[in-house]
Design an enzyme around this catalytic site. Structure first.
Site, PDB file in Angstrom:
ATOM      1  N   TRP A 165     -12.187 -68.361 -44.652  1.00 38.13           N
ATOM      2  CA  TRP A 165     -12.394 -68.716 -43.203  1.00 38.13           C
ATOM      3  C   TRP A 165     -11.555 -70.010 -42.818  1.00 38.13           C
ATOM      4  O   TRP A 165     -11.560 -70.345 -41.486  1.00 38.13           O
ATOM      5  CB  TRP A 165     -13.732 -68.991 -43.017  1.00 38.13           C
ATOM      6  N   LYS A 189      -9.449 -57.787 -45.183  1.00 40.30           N
ATOM      7  CA  LYS A 189     -10.749 -57.998 -44.763  1.00 40.30           C
ATOM      8  C   LYS A 189     -10.924 -59.561 -44.587  1.00 40.30           C
ATOM      9  O   LYS A 189     -10.846 -60.362 -45.490  1.00 40.30           O
ATOM     10  CB  LYS A 189     -11.716 -57.726 -46.118  1.00 40.30           C
ATOM     11  N   GLU A 263      -5.115 -66.994 -55.092  1.00 34.47           N
ATOM     12  CA  GLU A 263      -4.998 -68.338 -54.725  1.00 34.47           C
ATOM     13  C   GLU A 263      -6.562 -68.763 -54.558  1.00 34.47           C
ATOM     14  O   GLU A 263      -7.047 -68.409 -53.732  1.00 34.47           O
ATOM     15  CB  GLU A 263      -4.442 -68.484 -53.369  1.00 34.47           C
ATOM     16  N   CYS A 297      -7.665 -75.583 -49.680  1.00 34.93           N
ATOM     17  CA  CYS A 297      -7.711 -75.835 -51.375  1.00 34.93           C
ATOM     18  C   CYS A 297      -6.984 -76.695 -51.856  1.00 34.93           C
ATOM     19  O   CYS A 297      -7.092 -77.119 -53.163  1.00 34.93           O
ATOM     20  CB  CYS A 297      -7.302 -74.138 -51.633  1.00 34.93           C
ATOM     21  N   GLU A 398     -15.013 -78.434 -56.923  1.00 37.25           N
ATOM     22  CA  GLU A 398     -14.363 -78.478 -55.637  1.00 37.25           C
ATOM     23  C   GLU A 398     -15.337 -78.448 -54.497  1.00 37.25           C
ATOM     24  O   GLU A 398     -16.420 -77.662 -54.558  1.00 37.25           O
ATOM     25  CB  GLU A 398     -13.678 -77.053 -55.210  1.00 37.25           C
TER      26      GLU A 398
HETATM   27  P1  ADP Z   1     -15.667 -69.409 -49.783  1.00 35.18           P
HETATM   28  O1  ADP Z   1     -14.391 -69.630 -49.804  1.00 35.18           O
HETATM   29  O2  ADP Z   1     -16.544 -69.702 -48.720  1.00 35.18           O
HETATM   30  O3  ADP Z   1     -16.186 -70.072 -51.161  1.00 35.18           O
HETATM   31  P2  ADP Z   1     -15.288 -66.953 -51.082  1.00 35.18           P
HETATM   32  O4  ADP Z   1     -14.448 -67.542 -52.022  1.00 35.18           O
HETATM   33  O5  ADP Z   1     -16.785 -66.253 -51.748  1.00 35.18           O
HETATM   34  O6  ADP Z   1     -16.006 -67.907 -50.089  1.00 35.18           O
HETATM   35  O7  ADP Z   1     -14.807 -65.824 -49.908  1.00 35.18           O
HETATM   36  C1  ADP Z   1     -13.484 -65.525 -49.679  1.00 35.18           C
HETATM   37  C2  ADP Z   1     -13.439 -64.102 -49.318  1.00 35.18           C
HETATM   38  O8  ADP Z   1     -13.782 -63.249 -50.252  1.00 35.18           O
HETATM   39  C3  ADP Z   1     -14.580 -63.865 -47.787  1.00 35.18           C
HETATM   40  O9  ADP Z   1     -13.618 -62.805 -47.390  1.00 35.18           O
HETATM   41  C4  ADP Z   1     -15.685 -63.112 -48.606  1.00 35.18           C
HETATM   42  O10 ADP Z   1     -16.137 -62.371 -47.667  1.00 35.18           O
HETATM   43  C5  ADP Z   1     -15.098 -62.439 -49.693  1.00 35.18           C
HETATM   44  N1  ADP Z   1     -15.896 -62.152 -51.011  1.00 35.18           N
HETATM   45  C6  ADP Z   1     -17.224 -62.663 -51.323  1.00 35.18           C
HETATM   46  N2  ADP Z   1     -17.600 -62.227 -52.283  1.00 35.18           N
HETATM   47  C7  ADP Z   1     -16.721 -61.015 -52.580  1.00 35.18           C
HETATM   48  C8  ADP Z   1     -16.753 -60.266 -53.650  1.00 35.18           C
HETATM   49  N3  ADP Z   1     -17.551 -60.170 -54.561  1.00 35.18           N
HETATM   50  N4  ADP Z   1     -15.651 -59.238 -53.806  1.00 35.18           N
HETATM   51  C9  ADP Z   1     -14.836 -59.396 -52.817  1.00 35.18           C
HETATM   52  N5  ADP Z   1     -14.723 -59.960 -51.781  1.00 35.18           N
HETATM   53  C10 ADP Z   1     -15.606 -60.946 -51.773  1.00 35.18           C
END
Ligand code: ADP
Length: 505
Positions: A165, A189, A263, A297, A398
């Protein structure tokens, strides 16, 4: 707003913008009809909705991307692909401001940064458009002299991109532009907090004239992402996000031997030696941890400062940090926006409390701002924790927020040792006027990007990626294009003589 946006009434009777998914060249809702809301972190109000895609929607998108590989897209020349990507680049420019506003409304990143990111997108698409017809194979003198042997660099196939996001379209560009140049097809996605800008961007893809199925967007949360990575029709998964989710993504891709580029997170050290230009270093530290509200990041979340200059550096930082102008991220004057969503704000608060309980001292910040104008938004003050030891959790995990941990060192050796004492390895900076020390330390630090006397500088033609648990693979530059290609070796027998079928070679 554009034609894929319709206003729908939500249960609180206010108007929310609804954007549809883009699958196989069509604007569609989820088969289930379900939607989810996204929240503007500046006022805590829902402002948009997007379809909640289930496994059947995801399959539809992946099937469309597979079909597109063997359709008109697959038979286009590399130069023709380049023309289409360039057309997309040209279409972004007049829409850059609108895209920046949408993204800032979704994630609270200040408009001066989102505008800069959008203004930079065309150059990234142009860089890879230019690279499309410079993808070459080799001719190889194999030891079998009766063969002519050559390689072709072919697209890896269907790419699934799972995005975070914090910089949706900027991060999409470093995946999509090389994937298109390579001849791949794509299913994106975006994160559940920030689907709107990617759906709006899809309109430009449509306008540019990419054949149906070359680019698709499905929206939803982790379940939608998990359905996408599990689709057997996906040949490559490219992911940017947290290390924990990266592990889940890699495991899921392993089930059908899809390639991955990851990444992931970081805990990057900003290392200041006593001979550094202190003003420049303080600026770099501020940029590293407070720009983008620390939600990057590459955040320079560990300040490693020589003990002889520690007080001078911390004093300057403590003076400047409270002056950072927080406010409406859509206001060009604002320097620091809110945290992107409520759970993330809670996480930041949790870590500050944890740091204090571990023995750190709050030098400045440490709580939400008192200003009533900011009360509805997810704001958190720029925060400096001193007296941090590298073994504390605030130095190891982090936080992804505006929280700096100050750690001291007494020698170059110790600076390198502390710098490398992390499971991550995304970035680091070295502040010194001694050119020998600068390179010596840069060579010894285990990280994918090292800045010398600077911080937070990236470019579309410079490889970017992580060591250790910060990731696998590189994005940007020619390496970023290689990530979407696979090599085929072709052997051509030249003599026509028959060979012994039971002898190799
Ligand atoms: P954050 O950056 O808030 O820690 P994530 O790394 O979990 O969140 O989220 C980054 C992306 O990964 C988002 O698009 C999220 O919807 C997606 N995501 C979260 N869980 C999964 C999963 N198990 N498999 C694939 N995509 C995921």
């Amino acid at each position: 707003m554009t034609e894929n946006v319709v206003a729908i009434a939500d249960r609180r009777n206010s108007e929310l913008q609804h954007r549809k998914m883009y699958i196989d060249g069509n604007w569609v809702d989820a088969i289930s009809g379900e939607v989810f809301e996204t929240i503007n972190p500046y006022n805590g109000q829902a402002w948009a909705t997007a379809p909640l895609a289930g496994p059947a929607d995801v399959k539809k998108a992946v099937d469309a991307a597979r079909r597109a590989l063997s359709g008109p897209w697959g038979s286009m020349s590399a130069a023709q692909r380049g023309v289409l990507i360039r057309r997309l680049a040209a279409l972004i420019e007049p829409h850059a401001d609108e895209l920046a506003r949408i993204e800032t409304t979704d994630n609270g990143k200040v408009i001066r940064e989102t505008r800069g990111q959008m203004a930079g997108l065309p150059a990234t698409y142009e860089f890879f458009a230019g690279a499309a017809d410079k993808i070459f194979g080799d001719t190889i003198s194999a030891p079998q002299t009766n063969f002519f042997t050559y390689t072709r660099r072919e697209p890896i196939g269907v790419v699934a991109a799972i995005l975070p996001w914090n910089s949706p379209l900027f991060l999409l560009a470093s995946k999509l532009a090389p994937a298109l140049a390579a001849g791949c097809t794509f299913v994106a996605k975006p994160a559940e907090q920030t689907p709107s800008s990617t759906l709006e961007f899809a309109k430009l893809i449509d306008e540019a004239g990419f054949p149906p199925g070359v680019f698709n967007v499905v929206t939803g949360a982790g379940d939608t992402g998990a359905a996408l990575t599990a689709e057997p029709g996906v040949d490559k998964v490219t992911f940017t996000g947290s290390t924990a989710t990266g592990i889940a993504v890699m495991k899921s891709a392993a089930d059908h031997i899809a390639e991955v580029t990851l990444e992931l997170g970081g805990k990057s050290p900003n290392i200041i030696f006593p001979d550094a230009d202190i003003d420049a270093a303080v600026n770099g530290v501020m940029a590293g941890i407070f720009a983008a509200t620390g939600q990057t990041c590459i955040a320079g979340s560990r300040l490693l400062v020589h003990e002889s200059i520690r007080d001078a550096v911390v004093e300057r930082l403590a003076q400047r940090a409270p002056q950072i102008k927080m406010g409406d991220p859509l206001d060009i004057e604002t320097e620091m926006g809110p945290i992107a969503f409520a759970e993330q704000l809670e996480k930041v608060r949790f870590y500050v409390d944890l740091g204090v309980s571990e023995g750190a001292t709050v030098v400045c910040g440490g709580e939400r701002p008192q200003d009533t104008d900011l009360a509805d938004g997810y704001f958190f003050q720029p925060t400096i924790l001193s007296g941090v030891d590298n073994s504390m959790r605030v130095a190891r995990e982090e936080i992804f927020g505006p929280v700096l941990s100050v750690i001291t060192f007494t020698s170059e050796e110790e600076a390198v040792q502390i710098g490398n004492d992390t499971t991550y390895g995304l970035a680091a900076a070295v502040w010194t006027k001694d050119v020998q020390r600068a390179h010596r330390v840069a060579h010894r630090l285990n990280a994918g990007t090292i800045w010398i006397n600077s911080y937070r500088v990236l470019a579309n033609n410079v490889p970017y990626g992580g060591f250790g648990q910060s990731g696998i693979g590189r994005e940007n530059g020619i390496e970023g294009l290689d990530a979407y290609l696979q090599t085929k070796s072709i052997w051509v027998e030249l003599t026509g003589e028959s060979r012994d079928p039971f002898k190799l070679g």
